[in-house]
Design a protein around this motif. Structure first.
Motif, PDB file in Angstrom:
ATOM      1  N   GLY A  25      18.596  24.288  30.558  1.00 13.77           N
ATOM      2  CA  GLY A  25      17.804  23.632  31.595  1.00 13.77           C
ATOM      3  C   GLY A  25      18.108  22.151  31.703  1.00 13.77           C
ATOM      4  O   GLY A  25      17.211  21.360  31.983  1.00 13.77           O
ATOM      5  N   ALA A  26      19.355  21.782  31.483  1.00 15.77           N
ATOM      6  CA  ALA A  26      19.731  20.363  31.489  1.00 15.77           C
ATOM      7  C   ALA A  26      19.399  19.708  32.827  1.00 15.77           C
ATOM      8  O   ALA A  26      19.671  20.261  33.894  1.00 15.77           O
ATOM      9  CB  ALA A  26      21.216  20.213  31.201  1.00 15.77           C
ATOM     10  N   ASN A  27      18.813  18.520  32.754  1.00 13.71           N
ATOM     11  CA  ASN A  27      18.519  17.775  33.975  1.00 13.71           C
ATOM     12  C   ASN A  27      19.798  17.094  34.475  1.00 13.71           C
ATOM     13  O   ASN A  27      20.837  17.136  33.819  1.00 13.71           O
ATOM     14  CB  ASN A  27      17.384  16.768  33.739  1.00 13.71           C
ATOM     15  CG  ASN A  27      17.740  15.722  32.694  1.00 13.71           C
ATOM     16  OD1 ASN A  27      18.900  15.357  32.508  1.00 13.71           O
ATOM     17  ND2 ASN A  27      16.732  15.225  32.003  1.00 13.71           N
ATOM     18  N   GLU A  28      19.692  16.466  35.637  1.00  7.53           N
ATOM     19  CA  GLU A  28      20.865  15.844  36.262  1.00  7.53           C
ATOM     20  C   GLU A  28      21.486  14.764  35.372  1.00  7.53           C
ATOM     21  O   GLU A  28      22.708  14.644  35.283  1.00  7.53           O
ATOM     22  CB  GLU A  28      20.481  15.236  37.622  1.00  7.53           C
ATOM     23  CG  GLU A  28      20.103  16.247  38.676  1.00  7.53           C
ATOM     24  CD  GLU A  28      21.273  17.091  39.162  1.00  7.53           C
ATOM     25  OE1 GLU A  28      22.426  16.645  39.090  1.00  7.53           O
ATOM     26  OE2 GLU A  28      21.014  18.220  39.624  1.00  7.53           O
ATOM     27  N   GLU A  29      20.641  13.989  34.724  1.00  5.16           N
ATOM     28  CA  GLU A  29      21.137  12.887  33.887  1.00  5.16           C
ATOM     29  C   GLU A  29      21.936  13.409  32.695  1.00  5.16           C
ATOM     30  O   GLU A  29      23.032  12.922  32.408  1.00  5.16           O
ATOM     31  CB  GLU A  29      19.962  12.038  33.397  1.00  5.16           C
ATOM     32  CG  GLU A  29      20.385  10.822  32.602  1.00  5.16           C
ATOM     33  CD  GLU A  29      19.202   9.984  32.145  1.00  5.16           C
ATOM     34  OE1 GLU A  29      19.430   9.124  31.282  1.00  5.16           O
ATOM     35  OE2 GLU A  29      18.076  10.187  32.638  1.00  5.16           O
ATOM     36  N   LEU A  30      21.404  14.410  31.996  1.00  2.10           N
ATOM     37  CA  LEU A  30      22.120  14.993  30.861  1.00  2.10           C
ATOM     38  C   LEU A  30      23.402  15.661  31.332  1.00  2.10           C
ATOM     39  O   LEU A  30      24.461  15.498  30.714  1.00  2.10           O
ATOM     40  CB  LEU A  30      21.233  15.999  30.125  1.00  2.10           C
ATOM     41  CG  LEU A  30      21.898  16.736  28.957  1.00  2.10           C
ATOM     42  CD1 LEU A  30      22.382  15.756  27.889  1.00  2.10           C
ATOM     43  CD2 LEU A  30      20.927  17.758  28.363  1.00  2.10           C
ATOM     44  N   ALA A  31      23.321  16.404  32.431  1.00  2.00           N
ATOM     45  CA  ALA A  31      24.506  17.078  32.967  1.00  2.00           C
ATOM     46  C   ALA A  31      25.592  16.069  33.320  1.00  2.00           C
ATOM     47  O   ALA A  31      26.768  16.263  32.990  1.00  2.00           O
ATOM     48  CB  ALA A  31      24.127  17.916  34.194  1.00  2.00           C
ATOM     49  N   GLY A  33      26.004  13.059  32.073  1.00  2.00           N
ATOM     50  CA  GLY A  33      26.529  12.449  30.857  1.00  2.00           C
ATOM     51  C   GLY A  33      27.513  13.355  30.134  1.00  2.00           C
ATOM     52  O   GLY A  33      28.602  12.922  29.732  1.00  2.00           O
ATOM     53  N   LEU A  34      27.143  14.622  29.960  1.00  2.00           N
ATOM     54  CA  LEU A  34      28.036  15.569  29.286  1.00  2.00           C
ATOM     55  C   LEU A  34      29.309  15.793  30.092  1.00  2.00           C
ATOM     56  O   LEU A  34      30.418  15.818  29.542  1.00  2.00           O
ATOM     57  CB  LEU A  34      27.314  16.900  29.058  1.00  2.00           C
ATOM     58  CG  LEU A  34      26.171  16.883  28.050  1.00  2.00           C
ATOM     59  CD1 LEU A  34      25.403  18.198  28.088  1.00  2.00           C
ATOM     60  CD2 LEU A  34      26.704  16.609  26.649  1.00  2.00           C
ATOM     61  N   HIS A  35      29.137  15.946  31.393  1.00  2.00           N
ATOM     62  CA  HIS A  35      30.290  16.151  32.265  1.00  2.00           C
ATOM     63  C   HIS A  35      31.202  14.934  32.258  1.00  2.00           C
ATOM     64  O   HIS A  35      32.430  15.061  32.174  1.00  2.00           O
ATOM     65  CB  HIS A  35      29.825  16.472  33.683  1.00  2.00           C
ATOM     66  CG  HIS A  35      30.951  16.656  34.642  1.00  2.00           C
ATOM     67  ND1 HIS A  35      31.350  15.658  35.508  1.00  2.00           N
ATOM     68  CD2 HIS A  35      31.786  17.705  34.852  1.00  2.00           C
ATOM     69  CE1 HIS A  35      32.372  16.094  36.216  1.00  2.00           C
ATOM     70  NE2 HIS A  35      32.656  17.333  35.841  1.00  2.00           N
ATOM     71  N   GLY A  36      30.626  13.753  32.337  1.00  2.00           N
ATOM     72  CA  GLY A  36      31.427  12.524  32.359  1.00  2.00           C
ATOM     73  C   GLY A  36      32.254  12.364  31.100  1.00  2.00           C
ATOM     74  O   GLY A  36      33.432  11.981  31.158  1.00  2.00           O
ATOM     75  N   MET A  37      31.668  12.658  29.957  1.00  2.00           N
ATOM     76  CA  MET A  37      32.401  12.538  28.703  1.00  2.00           C
ATOM     77  C   MET A  37      33.544  13.551  28.644  1.00  2.00           C
ATOM     78  O   MET A  37      34.674  13.213  28.277  1.00  2.00           O
ATOM     79  CB  MET A  37      31.467  12.740  27.520  1.00  2.00           C
ATOM     80  CG  MET A  37      32.123  12.568  26.185  1.00  2.00           C
ATOM     81  SD  MET A  37      30.866  12.448  24.925  1.00  2.00           S
ATOM     82  CE  MET A  37      31.422  10.975  24.142  1.00  2.00           C
ATOM     83  N   ALA A  38      33.251  14.786  29.022  1.00  2.00           N
ATOM     84  CA  ALA A  38      34.278  15.824  28.997  1.00  2.00           C
ATOM     85  C   ALA A  38      35.387  15.541  30.013  1.00  2.00           C
ATOM     86  O   ALA A  38      36.573  15.681  29.710  1.00  2.00           O
ATOM     87  CB  ALA A  38      33.647  17.186  29.267  1.00  2.00           C
ATOM     88  N   ALA A  39      35.002  15.132  31.224  1.00  2.00           N
ATOM     89  CA  ALA A  39      35.990  14.861  32.266  1.00  2.00           C
ATOM     90  C   ALA A  39      36.832  13.630  31.944  1.00  2.00           C
ATOM     91  O   ALA A  39      37.989  13.544  32.361  1.00  2.00           O
ATOM     92  CB  ALA A  39      35.294  14.696  33.617  1.00  2.00           C
ATOM     93  N   PRO A  49      31.301  20.365  39.525  1.00  2.00           N
ATOM     94  CA  PRO A  49      30.015  19.664  39.589  1.00  2.00           C
ATOM     95  C   PRO A  49      29.346  19.638  38.207  1.00  2.00           C
ATOM     96  O   PRO A  49      29.418  20.636  37.466  1.00  2.00           O
ATOM     97  CB  PRO A  49      29.197  20.495  40.580  1.00  2.00           C
ATOM     98  CG  PRO A  49      30.204  21.246  41.385  1.00  2.00           C
ATOM     99  CD  PRO A  49      31.360  21.504  40.457  1.00  2.00           C
ATOM    100  N   PRO A  50      28.709  18.529  37.847  1.00  2.00           N
ATOM    101  CA  PRO A  50      28.108  18.407  36.511  1.00  2.00           C
ATOM    102  C   PRO A  50      27.168  19.545  36.119  1.00  2.00           C
ATOM    103  O   PRO A  50      27.244  20.057  35.003  1.00  2.00           O
ATOM    104  CB  PRO A  50      27.366  17.074  36.579  1.00  2.00           C
ATOM    105  CG  PRO A  50      28.137  16.275  37.572  1.00  2.00           C
ATOM    106  CD  PRO A  50      28.592  17.272  38.599  1.00  2.00           C
ATOM    107  N   LYS A  51      26.283  19.957  37.009  1.00  2.00           N
ATOM    108  CA  LYS A  51      25.353  21.041  36.674  1.00  2.00           C
ATOM    109  C   LYS A  51      26.107  22.347  36.410  1.00  2.00           C
ATOM    110  O   LYS A  51      25.752  23.100  35.503  1.00  2.00           O
ATOM    111  CB  LYS A  51      24.319  21.240  37.790  1.00  2.00           C
ATOM    112  CG  LYS A  51      23.302  20.123  37.924  1.00  2.00           C
ATOM    113  CD  LYS A  51      22.279  20.134  36.810  1.00  2.00           C
ATOM    114  CE  LYS A  51      21.165  21.099  37.135  1.00  2.00           C
ATOM    115  NZ  LYS A  51      20.059  21.044  36.180  1.00  2.00           N
TER     116      LYS A  51
END
Length: 136
Positions: A25-31, A33-39, A49-51
């Motif tokens: 249930g990750a919110n937009e901010e967590l999504a 952040g995780l996506h940005g680090m991985a990308a 898309p992050p979600k």
């Protein structure tokens, strides 16, 4: 499942399963952040898309955690899955300079948590080697 693999499979599997469940249930901010680090480490992920990325990551973690916890999943299969997953995490650590001290493989303060994923890689390789060298 060999008796000597039970402790590492239980601890690792439970930890990874919990991690996957917590991302469901990750919110937009967590999504983001995780996506940005991985990308940042793997540019091919930028177009996802992050979600959607976090949903896929959550599914992978839940599947891997369940495989490690399930006795009838052979240790070689579980080890190969864990090695692949942890290899990606260690690769992210290696590709993100801010996670390491300058000109070093050792972690910076913000890289300590991710550098510990090297233990997951070691566990995966141990399971894999154990399965490949078992003559019994």
């Amino acid at each position: 499942m060999k008796l000597h693999t039970i402790p590492i499979r239980l601890a690792t599997g439970a930890y990874i399963l919990h991690s996957g469940l917590s991302k469901r249930g990750a919110n937009e901010e967590l999504a983001a952040g995780l996506h940005g680090m991985a990308a940042g480490a793997y540019p091919v992920l930028k177009d996802i898309p992050p979600k959607q990325f976090v949903k896929a990551l959550s599914t992978v973690e839940m599947t891997l955690g369940t495989a490690l916890l399930t006795p009838f999943v052979p240790r070689g299969v579980a080890g190969a899955m864990l090695t692949g997953f942890a290899g990606g995490l260690v690769g992210m650590y290696a590709r993100t300079p801010a996670l390491r001290r300058p000109n070093s493989i050792w972690p910076s303060q913000q890289g300590t948590a991710i550098s510990k994923d090297s233990w997951l890689l070691s566990i995966g390789l141990s399971l894999l080697i154990d399965a490949l060298t078992d003559r019994g």
